[in-house]
Each structure stands twice: as C-alpha cells, then as structure tokens.
Scaffold this active site. Structure first.
Site, PDB file in Angstrom:
ATOM      1  N   LEU A 153       0.837  -1.208   0.000  1.00  0.00           N
ATOM      2  CA  LEU A 153       0.000   0.000   0.000  1.00  0.00           C
ATOM      3  C   LEU A 153       0.865   1.249   0.000  1.00  0.00           C
ATOM      4  O   LEU A 153       1.828   1.335   0.751  1.00  0.00           O
ATOM      5  CB  LEU A 153      -0.870   0.030   1.265  1.00  0.00           C
ATOM      6  CG  LEU A 153      -1.602  -1.253   1.637  1.00  0.00           C
ATOM      7  CD1 LEU A 153      -2.276  -1.094   2.989  1.00  0.00           C
ATOM      8  CD2 LEU A 153      -2.618  -1.586   0.552  1.00  0.00           C
ATOM      9  N   CYS A 260       8.891   4.100   4.986  1.00  0.00           N
ATOM     10  CA  CYS A 260       9.139   2.766   4.428  1.00  0.00           C
ATOM     11  C   CYS A 260      10.461   2.648   3.673  1.00  0.00           C
ATOM     12  O   CYS A 260      11.338   1.904   4.084  1.00  0.00           O
ATOM     13  CB  CYS A 260       7.978   2.374   3.526  1.00  0.00           C
ATOM     14  SG  CYS A 260       6.417   2.387   4.404  1.00  0.00           S
TER      15      CYS A 260
END
Ligand code: UGA
Length: 440
Positions: A153, A260
């Site tokens: 995502l 991330c």
C-alpha cells in the site's frame, strides 16, 4: 471470517477497514487508548483519502470494532494480522521487539488453532522467530501457523491499492494456512502468489528496495543532465516508454522519504550482511538519496546569495502528496535546516501542518499560513518540496505579485520552465536547465 488486526497505524488501520469492506468481521487492536476511543467514534487518527468514510460505513454495518486488548482479538478471531511497527535501529536493522511482544501475548491467550500473519515489513526468517515465541509461551501446545502476507500500500492511495492490488502474496507453510488466506482474498481477480514464508518476506523488501533504486538512479541521471544542459523529464519519458523499464518511480527531485523506503533499504542491506553478502548497490541507493537534500539546499543558497535574514516560502511538509505523514519528510528537514541558517520561513501544506508544528514550532522565524499564496507573501524565494497537485495548479502571476523577489527552487519539477520564464521567474528545477534572471 473473524479477523484480528493488531496495530492500527497506517498499515493496520487500512487493512482492518478494507478487510471489513470485503465482508469479514474485524477487531482492530491498539494499545493507545486515545486512538481506540477516537476510532470507536469513527474518527481516523490519520489523513488517508477515503479511510474515514470507509471506517464509518463498516462500523455502521457492524463489521468492525476496536479494542485495547489483544486477548479480545485472540478470542474472537482465527486469523491474526500483526501490523505493529518495525522501526530502524541505530545500525539499520529492523527493531522487532513490538512483533515479539504482540506474539507473546497472542501465544499466551491461544486456546485453539490460530493463524498468525505478518503484515508488518519484516526481515526474512522473522516467521521462524514468531514460531519459536509461540511455542515458548503457549503452554497448551495448541496448533498454529505463521504466514507472511506483505502489503504493497502507498500512503495517499492505500484504500485503492488494497482494493485493487497488482498482486497478492501469501507465504505459507501449511495447506490450512493457505486455505484461510485464499478464503480471505477470495474476491480478488489479480495474480495470487502462493509461496513459502521466507520468499514472501523477501518479496516485500526486494520490491521496496527496487523502487527506491529506480528513484536514486533517476536522480543521479538528473544531476548529469543538470551539468550537461539535458532535460531529465524527456529522458525519463523516453526511458519509461520501454516496457521493460516503465515510467513509474522515475521522477527526479528531492528523493524518497516516508517511513518505508529509507528504513527498508537499510534493513535489506543489514539482513544481506547477516547472511554474508555486501549489498553495495543498495548502499549507493541510500547515499544518493541522502545527498538530495544537501543538493537542494546548495541550490537555495546559490539562488539567494545569502539565506540569513531572507524570507522563504516552503510548500510541502508531508513526505509526499495526499497524506499528513511527515516521517522522513524532505520538506520538513529542509525547513529545519534553513531555520538553523537564519532564514525566516513561511510554510504551507494542505494536510501536514498540524503534525509539522510539533517538530518545528511556530514563532517569529516560522509562520504557518492558510494557503500557498499566503505563504508566498513577501518571500525572497518559493521552495517546492512535495508534488501536491494543488501546487501545480497555482497561478504563477498571482504568486509573483505577492513575492518580494520572483525566485523559485522546485524540488519536484512541478512547472513548465517555459511558462515560468514567461511569468518572469528565476527558476531552479531538478535535472533541467534553470531559468536565470536577470541574465548576465
Ligand atoms: C511505499 C511503496 O510504494 C508501497 O508499495 C509499500 O507498501 C510502502 O512503501 C510500505 O512499505 O509500506 P509509500 O512510502 O507510501 O509506499 O510512498 P511511495 O509512493 O512509494 O513514495 C515514497 C517516496 O518516494 C516519497 O517520498 C515520494 O515522493 C518519492 N518518490 C516516488 C520519488 O521521489 N520519485 C518517484 O518517482 C516516486
């Protein structure tokens, strides 16, 4: 199916709400009482397009509830998704203490078969540690499985990404676990990769690292373009038309931020090292990315002659558009460094100002404004750090009218240099010829 989701951060909350949307009954667990109270009232603690609406819809349908107690989820659900944080340690390795702690509590409360699913990004072989922890802490010796089901995502489009994935990866070590996960994702028509757990864990780190590599690659090419008068946008377009390369993630600029890529690249280097491999390629990716912010600041200094005492409008404090997440944000770091150099800052972001204020408090030197145009008032330069579409739609003449001197340093190549020149700006993009004003 009855599902527990442990951890309601970006990944956990989107996963919980979307699993409910698929028709499952979900309990979301978080130790933060304030967060759980807000979620129960249908208020999302993060800005993610469509998330709050979906949360309320699923609450009204009675398919999702929230708790601060892991045992409640263990009692209610057969499948438990572990979505807690795996932050980086000093040496770049992933800190898995939250995963261990959650596993221990799950194990202590299991009274029958459970499937534990890693959703958090974890290094390869983490499932082995989870399995060992369950065995150590479950006194009843119940049956269980550990699976990996990495998420892909992107913040800002997370709901869309969950509901329309390119692929679903499930790493399993038993047919029972495979059957449960296949059932959960039964409604999807995209490819489903069913593999062993180690392979699934590596797929996630390899995917993020590869995308980060594309960004650092194009940024190095942008630097070469800048020195040779070539245009990175045309280079990226032409490269991207080759189907083997693809245009996505070839946008040069301030580099990648967020929670991330920076962390996952370091963790992947570290895990390779633990297995005797020097992932030099990724070291370079990380190093190139860190330098982007220095290069941008050098450009600002070059454009302004002196930064101290100048008024600078900076647009974009989130690490990317359509989110209020400021973790690893290039814009925020640049603002902090410019303030330390004595600049007066006028800052604007469509979503991230509240979070930014906690780290860069307003004061005589730092003003948060209600719009991008207001930020430009009295500025000696306009700096663009995030590619929010609303920045691209700004009227150049209205911006110029408000500024003291029409200088723009664009870290995301939002504008057409021809139009910027016509509007009378001095313009410093990334990897494209600058528009100098006045020309000596
Ligand atoms: C990333 C991945 O894209 C997701 O697939 C993954 O699930 C997620 O990490 C995760 O591991 O949780 P995210 O960090 O939300 O998602 O955002 P991206 O859209 O990937 O952007 C990351 C950074 O790269 C941003 O700072 C963005 O501005 C920058 N970027 C992106 C570029 O500088 N150039 C590009 O061409 C693309």
């Amino acid at each position: 199916m009855e599902i527990g989701v442990i951890g309601t951060g970006y990944v956990g909350l989107v996963t919980a709400v979307c699993l409910a949307k698929l028709g499952h009954r979900v309990v979301g667990v978080d130790q933060d009482e304030g967060k759980v109270a807000r979620l129960r009232r249908g208020v999302s603690p993060i800005y993610e397009p469509g998330l709050e609406e979906l949360l309320r819809e699923q609450q009204a349908a009675g398919r999702i509830g929230f708790s601060t107690e892991i045992p409640e989820a263990v009692q209610a659900a057969t499948v438990l998704f572990i979505c807690v944080g795996t932050p980086p340690r000093e040496d770049g390795s992933a800190d898995l203490s939250q995963v261990e702690e959650v596993t221990r509590v799950i194990a202590e409360n299991m009274d029958g078969y459970r499937l534990l699913v890693e959703k958090s990004t974890v290094p390869v072989r983490t499932s082995g540690w989870i399995e060992r922890t369950v065995r150590l802490f479950n006194r009843r010796k119940v049956e269980f499985d550990v699976a990996s089901n990495p998420e892909f995502l992107r913040e800002g489009t997370a709901i869309e990404d969950f509901l329309h994935p390119d692929r679903i990866v499930i790493g399993v070590s038993s047919e029972r676990a495979a059957r449960l996960l296949r059932e959960i994702y039964a409604g999807f028509s995209c490819p489903l990769i069913e593999t062993d757990v180690n392979t699934a864990e590596i797929i996630k780190h390899a995917s993020n690292s590869f995308l980060a590599m594309k960004i650092s690659f194009i940024n190095m090419v942008a630097d070469l373009c800048e020195r040779t008068g070539a245009d990175i946008l045309t280079v990226a377009e032409a490269m991207g038309l080759d189907r083997r390369i693809g245009r996505a993630f070839l946008n040069a600029g301030l580099g990648y931020g967020g929670a991330c890529f920076p962390k996952d690249v370091l963790a992947f280097i570290h895990i390779a090292e633990e297995h005797g491999l020097d992932f030099r390629l990724l070291r370079a990716v990380d190093e190139i990315n860190r330098r982007r912010r220095d290069l941008f600041l050098a450009k600002v200094r070059q454009a302004l002659w002196h930064v101290q005492g100048k008024t600078l409008a900076l647009l974009g404090l989130a690490f990317k558009p359509h989110t209020d997440d400021i973790r690893g944000s290039p814009g925020l770091e640049i603002a902090q460094r410019l303030r330390a150099e004595g600049a007066r800052l006028r800052l604007y972001d469509p979503q991230a100002m509240e979070k930014a204020q906690a780290l860069l408090p307003p004061g005589p030197q730092v003003v948060y404004t209600a719009s991008a145009l207001e930020a430009a008032c009295g500025a000696h330069a306009l700096l663009i750090a995030t590619d929010w579409p609303e920045f691209q739609a700004l009227s150049l003449s209205e911006l110029k009218e408000r500024m003291t001197t029409p200088v723009m340093v664009d870290g995301r190549n939002l504008f057409d240099p021809r139009l910027v020149r016509e509007a009378g700006f001095e313009y410093h993009p990334v990897g494209r010829p600058a528009v100098q004003w006045p020309t000596w």
